[in-house]
Design a protein around this motif. Structure first.
Motif, PDB file in Angstrom:
ATOM      1  N   GLY A 181       0.793  -1.216   0.000  1.00  0.00           N
ATOM      2  CA  GLY A 181       0.000   0.000   0.000  1.00  0.00           C
ATOM      3  C   GLY A 181       0.828   1.269   0.000  1.00  0.00           C
ATOM      4  O   GLY A 181       0.285   2.348  -0.141  1.00  0.00           O
ATOM      5  N   LYS A 182       2.116   1.150   0.136  1.00  0.00           N
ATOM      6  CA  LYS A 182       2.976   2.330   0.147  1.00  0.00           C
ATOM      7  C   LYS A 182       3.090   2.879  -1.271  1.00  0.00           C
ATOM      8  O   LYS A 182       3.200   2.134  -2.238  1.00  0.00           O
ATOM      9  CB  LYS A 182       4.360   1.964   0.675  1.00  0.00           C
ATOM     10  CG  LYS A 182       5.302   3.143   0.694  1.00  0.00           C
ATOM     11  CD  LYS A 182       6.632   2.811   1.307  1.00  0.00           C
ATOM     12  CE  LYS A 182       7.485   4.056   1.222  1.00  0.00           C
ATOM     13  NZ  LYS A 182       8.492   4.103   2.226  1.00  0.00           N
ATOM     14  N   LEU A 183       3.074   4.196  -1.393  1.00  0.00           N
ATOM     15  CA  LEU A 183       3.246   4.832  -2.690  1.00  0.00           C
ATOM     16  C   LEU A 183       4.719   5.086  -2.930  1.00  0.00           C
ATOM     17  O   LEU A 183       5.434   5.566  -2.044  1.00  0.00           O
ATOM     18  CB  LEU A 183       2.471   6.142  -2.755  1.00  0.00           C
ATOM     19  CG  LEU A 183       0.955   6.027  -2.620  1.00  0.00           C
ATOM     20  CD1 LEU A 183       0.322   7.411  -2.710  1.00  0.00           C
ATOM     21  CD2 LEU A 183       0.367   5.100  -3.661  1.00  0.00           C
ATOM     22  N   ILE A 184       5.180   4.737  -4.142  1.00  0.00           N
ATOM     23  CA  ILE A 184       6.562   4.984  -4.518  1.00  0.00           C
ATOM     24  C   ILE A 184       6.585   5.670  -5.876  1.00  0.00           C
ATOM     25  O   ILE A 184       5.670   5.522  -6.684  1.00  0.00           O
ATOM     26  CB  ILE A 184       7.409   3.698  -4.542  1.00  0.00           C
ATOM     27  CG1 ILE A 184       6.877   2.692  -5.571  1.00  0.00           C
ATOM     28  CG2 ILE A 184       7.501   3.072  -3.173  1.00  0.00           C
ATOM     29  CD1 ILE A 184       7.781   1.498  -5.766  1.00  0.00           C
ATOM     30  N   SER A 185       7.628   6.424  -6.113  1.00  0.00           N
ATOM     31  CA  SER A 185       7.788   7.139  -7.370  1.00  0.00           C
ATOM     32  C   SER A 185       8.984   6.547  -8.113  1.00  0.00           C
ATOM     33  O   SER A 185      10.056   6.376  -7.523  1.00  0.00           O
ATOM     34  CB  SER A 185       8.004   8.623  -7.091  1.00  0.00           C
ATOM     35  OG  SER A 185       8.041   9.348  -8.292  1.00  0.00           O
ATOM     36  N   LEU A 186       8.798   6.218  -9.387  1.00  0.00           N
ATOM     37  CA  LEU A 186       9.864   5.663 -10.211  1.00  0.00           C
ATOM     38  C   LEU A 186      10.078   6.547 -11.428  1.00  0.00           C
ATOM     39  O   LEU A 186       9.137   7.133 -11.955  1.00  0.00           O
ATOM     40  CB  LEU A 186       9.495   4.251 -10.680  1.00  0.00           C
ATOM     41  CG  LEU A 186       9.251   3.206  -9.593  1.00  0.00           C
ATOM     42  CD1 LEU A 186       8.810   1.888 -10.224  1.00  0.00           C
ATOM     43  CD2 LEU A 186      10.495   2.998  -8.751  1.00  0.00           C
ATOM     44  N   LEU A 187      11.321   6.610 -11.881  1.00  0.00           N
ATOM     45  CA  LEU A 187      11.650   7.373 -13.079  1.00  0.00           C
ATOM     46  C   LEU A 187      11.710   6.450 -14.275  1.00  0.00           C
ATOM     47  O   LEU A 187      12.290   5.367 -14.202  1.00  0.00           O
ATOM     48  CB  LEU A 187      13.000   8.074 -12.910  1.00  0.00           C
ATOM     49  CG  LEU A 187      13.110   9.109 -11.793  1.00  0.00           C
ATOM     50  CD1 LEU A 187      14.523   9.661 -11.716  1.00  0.00           C
ATOM     51  CD2 LEU A 187      12.113  10.233 -11.997  1.00  0.00           C
ATOM     52  N   ASP A 188      11.117   6.883 -15.396  1.00  0.00           N
ATOM     53  CA  ASP A 188      11.220   6.108 -16.625  1.00  0.00           C
ATOM     54  C   ASP A 188      12.524   6.468 -17.340  1.00  0.00           C
ATOM     55  O   ASP A 188      13.338   7.255 -16.833  1.00  0.00           O
ATOM     56  CB  ASP A 188       9.991   6.292 -17.522  1.00  0.00           C
ATOM     57  CG  ASP A 188       9.812   7.708 -18.029  1.00  0.00           C
ATOM     58  OD1 ASP A 188      10.770   8.496 -18.013  1.00  0.00           O
ATOM     59  OD2 ASP A 188       8.684   8.033 -18.462  1.00  0.00           O
ATOM     60  N   GLU A 189      12.744   5.884 -18.509  1.00  0.00           N
ATOM     61  CA  GLU A 189      13.992   6.102 -19.247  1.00  0.00           C
ATOM     62  C   GLU A 189      14.200   7.547 -19.669  1.00  0.00           C
ATOM     63  O   GLU A 189      15.321   7.982 -19.897  1.00  0.00           O
ATOM     64  CB  GLU A 189      14.044   5.178 -20.459  1.00  0.00           C
ATOM     65  CG  GLU A 189      14.139   3.724 -20.069  1.00  0.00           C
ATOM     66  CD  GLU A 189      14.033   2.775 -21.256  1.00  0.00           C
ATOM     67  OE1 GLU A 189      13.728   3.228 -22.373  1.00  0.00           O
ATOM     68  OE2 GLU A 189      14.263   1.577 -21.043  1.00  0.00           O
TER      69      GLU A 189
END
Length: 106
Positions: free
Chosen positions: A7-15
């Protein structure tokens, strides 16, 4: 990577360096490796309704240069299928999972 609570929100970077937010649904261990199941988070409810709501399954790996843990795509089809089945078992208790078959190329 320390195990993240569901349930934790995480932010990821795309290419391209664009940030995308995901909800962490589960982590599973399979064949000596760790994998996470993520669901894209949308700002507007109608965006969720228009999406295909696909799970994003990523493998936790160690960066060769820094030694830091990071997330990577699962490239091997057999590995992806096996890990997907593990997530279906775990998440199927809480979510309705529809498995869609990729259309075959003619």
């Amino acid at each position: 990577m320390p195990e993240e609570p569901e349930g934790k929100l995480i932010s990821l970077l795309d290419e391209e360096g664009n940030a995308h937010e995901f909800e962490h649904l589960a982590t599973v261990e399979y064949a000596g490796a760790s994998y996470v199941a993520l669901m894209p988070v949308y700002d507007k409810p109608e965006d969720l309704l228009e999406s295909d709501a696909e799970l994003v399954i990523l493998k936790i790996i160690e960066d060769e240069d820094s030694g830091e843990e990071m997330l990577a795509a699962v490239e091997d089809d057999d590995e992806f299928d096996a890990v997907s089945e593990e997530f279906e078992k775990i998440l199927g208790e809480d979510y309705d999972i529809v498995v869609s078959e990729e259309p075959e190329n003619p």
